[in-house]
Design a protein around this motif. Structure first.
Motif, mmCIF file in Angstrom:
data_model
loop_
_atom_site.group_PDB
_atom_site.id
_atom_site.type_symbol
_atom_site.label_atom_id
_atom_site.label_comp_id
_atom_site.label_asym_id
_atom_site.label_seq_id
_atom_site.Cartn_x
_atom_site.Cartn_y
_atom_site.Cartn_z
ATOM 1 N N ALA A 116 7.687 1.782 -1.552
ATOM 2 C CA ALA A 116 8.472 0.767 -2.095
ATOM 3 C C ALA A 116 7.279 -0.039 -2.861
ATOM 4 C CB ALA A 116 9.066 -0.093 -1.221
ATOM 5 N N LYS B 270 -3.658 -4.438 5.692
ATOM 6 C CA LYS B 270 -3.854 -4.831 6.948
ATOM 7 C C LYS B 270 -3.522 -3.739 7.985
ATOM 8 C CE LYS B 270 -4.814 -8.000 10.478
ATOM 9 N NZ LYS B 270 -6.215 -8.755 10.934
ATOM 10 N N ALA B 271 -2.015 -3.515 7.933
ATOM 11 C CA ALA B 271 -1.687 -2.602 8.896
ATOM 12 C C ALA B 271 -2.148 -1.386 8.702
ATOM 13 C CB ALA B 271 -0.047 -2.843 8.661
ATOM 14 N N ALA C 117 -1.746 5.933 2.848
ATOM 15 C CA ALA C 117 -1.024 4.951 2.665
ATOM 16 C C ALA C 117 0.403 5.188 3.220
ATOM 17 C CB ALA C 117 -0.740 4.150 1.376
ATOM 18 N N PHE C 118 0.847 6.159 2.962
ATOM 19 C CA PHE C 118 2.088 6.798 3.448
ATOM 20 C C PHE C 118 2.042 7.313 4.865
ATOM 21 C CE2 PHE C 118 4.811 8.055 -0.343
ATOM 22 C CZ PHE C 118 4.683 6.735 -0.762
ATOM 23 N N ARG C 119 0.876 7.465 5.558
ATOM 24 C CA ARG C 119 0.540 7.736 6.944
ATOM 25 C C ARG C 119 1.200 9.282 7.069
ATOM 26 N NH1 ARG C 119 0.254 3.552 10.423
ATOM 27 N NH2 ARG C 119 -0.536 4.958 11.566
ATOM 28 N N LEU C 120 0.855 10.114 6.125
ATOM 29 C CA LEU C 120 1.231 11.455 6.090
ATOM 30 C C LEU C 120 0.141 12.469 6.908
ATOM 31 C CD1 LEU C 120 3.167 11.602 2.788
ATOM 32 C CD2 LEU C 120 4.208 11.339 5.013
ATOM 33 N N GLU D 111 -0.418 -7.459 3.602
ATOM 34 C CA GLU D 111 0.131 -7.373 4.884
ATOM 35 C C GLU D 111 -0.038 -5.784 5.187
ATOM 36 O OE1 GLU D 111 1.390 -9.907 3.198
ATOM 37 O OE2 GLU D 111 0.726 -11.354 4.780
ATOM 38 N N GLU E 298 3.622 -10.618 -2.124
ATOM 39 C CA GLU E 298 3.875 -11.380 -0.677
ATOM 40 C C GLU E 298 3.931 -10.289 0.341
ATOM 41 O OE1 GLU E 298 5.589 -11.580 -3.291
ATOM 42 O OE2 GLU E 298 5.585 -13.627 -4.015
ATOM 43 N N ILE E 299 3.601 -8.965 0.182
ATOM 44 C CA ILE E 299 3.621 -7.921 1.191
ATOM 45 C C ILE E 299 2.528 -6.836 1.111
ATOM 46 C CG2 ILE E 299 4.919 -6.203 -0.031
ATOM 47 C CD1 ILE E 299 5.850 -7.263 3.540
ATOM 48 N N LYS F 157 -5.950 -1.418 10.430
ATOM 49 C CA LYS F 157 -5.742 -1.516 11.693
ATOM 50 C C LYS F 157 -5.334 -0.312 12.251
ATOM 51 C CE LYS F 157 -6.378 -5.882 13.603
ATOM 52 N NZ LYS F 157 -6.954 -6.070 14.541
ATOM 53 N N GLY G 224 4.930 -3.094 -3.677
ATOM 54 C CA GLY G 224 4.134 -4.168 -2.819
ATOM 55 C C GLY G 224 3.664 -5.408 -3.530
ATOM 56 N N VAL G 225 4.613 -6.026 -3.528
ATOM 57 C CA VAL G 225 4.576 -7.430 -4.345
ATOM 58 C C VAL G 225 3.495 -8.235 -3.633
ATOM 59 C CG1 VAL G 225 7.009 -7.632 -5.147
ATOM 60 C CG2 VAL G 225 6.475 -8.208 -2.971
#
Ligand code: SF4
Ligand code: SF4
Lengths: 97, 389
Positions: free
Chosen positions: B208, B220-221, B97-100, B217, B213-214, B224, B210-211
């Motif tokens: 950070a 999904k990002a 998820a951190f794209r490491l 998204e 509301e985010i 993708k 991820g409430v």
């Protein structure tokens, strides 16, 4: 509509949902889930600053008169300031009143 | 070209990692992965590899250290197996998820209980949905080539890569292996430059909240981006072919041109399965074999192309998905076919658990069972094969 619940398009997020603008948590409104709001009685207040020190959201700011004034944009209503005020100068009051 | 030398596959993998000029290695020893990190520790200790080796107290810490180091923009490596992978578990999802671009080699081993040090794919299948790029090697040369590939892909796609090698049956065998010349490695795996990293001069926040509301998204990002990594994976293999002449594809096909029945497999058992194909071909049976090299992101189009016009597929899983409708690969295959016009019969076997031999004769039997599915409706959605009743 569920799609209106999103804060920002997924295409605009930085990889890893990193936050590229440091310190932007000041924009985050932590005051919108408050049930009780702290109300100050200046008569009782001795300006000791305990409320300022104890508040987990750094809501208090000193005014010119030396009183500590709460910023309700951030105050989540935890009641710690009221609990720890040595003079009982802060009362938690139900919101919507 | 480099020299072909007989080497233990684990040692060759460690040397390939060193050739990629890894900066931080953090690992905890566990059979059958140990030789890989032991050899890396040796290289660091002897001054042959300029890297930080962090001997941590657990695999949870090993993955944490890799995440932390990678977040500062340096090249990282770890390796594990079985329970070790499970102990890393929560951090696996954070790395992706951190794209490491963490690179990890998993010497696949069964998970407890019963306790077992032997090979199957039950460990890696637990991280199927973790968002890592996941590849499976069949032999030593491929394992080494996939190490180079892993770094190239991880750092271009910004995803962690897990390279799977079968424990013992691949990790501990000695094979003729060519390590690339250093010059070629330097070209293929250039110095890492991460755009977003922890840098006091240019602060950013990672992790950070991820409430509601985010979070959607963000997922999904991430999803993708993982799907889009397919192109990077393909280009990296094309580039590798240009440099070395060795060609890799997401799906490996063996004698599939006119095949009417095929087995599908991942990992080192493919060699034995190919012998069974040869044997049956001699008897006039039109059989073939498909080996999945790229497991995540799943190469759907390559897969549908590879199966051609087969009438029946036998998926050989190396892990049980308890209470499910198939093994992990079987479920994937059925799901892939359901969306396409092709509807060959699919039977699913779970075989080779905890290092149990799957011989040429076994594969012949699996082919025969798969043949039966053409005319008869299978009585089972999956079968644990070779059980003593
Ligand atoms: S803790 Fe009470 S007395 Fe002290 S400054 Fe705050 S309100 Fe006044
Ligand atoms: S109620 Fe809690 S959050 Fe609000 S000002 Fe007092 S201490 Fe701070």
């Amino acid at each position: 509509m569920p799609k209106d619940q999103g804060l920002v398009s997924w295409k605009e997020l930085a990889p890893g949902m990193f936050i590229l603008e440091p310190g932007n948590s000041v924009k985050f409104k932590t005051g919108d889930w408050r049930t009780y709001r702290p109300v100050l009685d200046k008569e009782k207040c001795i300006k000791c600053g305990m409320c300022y020190a104890i508040c987990p959201d750094l809501c208090y700011k000193k005014d010119e008169g030396g009183y500590y004034i709460v910023n309700l944009y951030y105050c989540k209503g935890c009641g710690l300031c009221a609990k720890h005020c040595p003079k009982g100068a802060i009362t938690m009051v139900l919101e919507e009143d | 070209m480099g020299k072909v030398i007989a080497k233990e596959v684990s040692i060759a993998i460690a040397e390939a990692v060193a050739q990629c000029k890894v900066d931080v290695i953090s690992a905890y020893p566990i059979t059958p992965q140990t030789h890989i990190v032991e050899h890396l520790a040796e290289l660091v200790n002897n001054g042959e590899l300029d890297a930080e080796y962090i001997p941590v107290e657990s695999e949870h810490a090993a993955m944490s250290a890799c995440i932390g180091a990678s977040a500062t923009g340096v090249r990282t490596f770890t390796s594990t197996s079985s329970q070790g992978l499970l102990l890393m578990y929560e951090n696996l999802f954070i790395a992706s998820a951190f794209r490491l671009p963490v690179v990890m080699v998993i010497a696949n081993r069964s998970i407890s209980a019963p306790i077992s040090i032997w090979n199957d794919h039950s460990d890696v299948m637990t991280m199927r949905d973790s968002g890592w790029i996941q590849t499976f090697a069949e032999n030593g040369q491929e394992a080494v080539d996939l190490v180079y590939h892993a770094y190239r892909v991880a750092e271009k796609a910004l995803f962690p890569v897990a390279l799977n090698i079968d424990g013992f049956t691949l990790s501990h065998v000695i094979e003729p292996i060519e390590l690339l010349d250093q010059e070629l490695v330097d070209k293929y795996v250039p110095p890492l430059r991460m755009k977003y990293k922890l840098d006091p001069k240019k602060p950013i926040s990672m992790g950070a909240i991820g409430v509601p509301e985010i979070y959607t998204e963000a997922k999904k990002a991430q999803d993708k981006a993982l799907k889009a990594s397919y192109r990077i994976i393909m280009n990296a293999w094309k580039e590798f072919e240009k440099l070395t002449g060795r060609r890799y594809q997401p799906i490996e096909s063996y004698k599939m041109e006119d095949a009417e029945v095929t087995l599908i497999i991942m990992g080192s058992l493919a060699g034995t399965a190919m012998d069974a194909v040869d044997l049956l071909r001699k008897k006039g049976k039109k059989v073939g074999l498909i080996r999945i090299r790229l497991w995540r992101p799943f190469p759907l189009k390559d897969f549908l192309r590879a199966i051609g016009k087969v009438r029946a597929i036998g998926v050989v899983d190396r892990a049980v998905s308890h209470g499910s409708t198939g093994g992990p690969v079987g479920i994937e295959v059925r799901s892939a076919l359901y969306q396409s016009n092709k509807r060959p019969k699919v039977v699913n076997f779970v075989a080779g658990l905890s290092g149990r031999d799957v011989t040429v004769e076994d594969f012949v039997e699996l082919f025969e069972k798969t043949y039966e599915a053409i005319s008869k409706k299978p009585r089972f959605s999956y079968e644990i094969y070779g059980v003593k009743e």
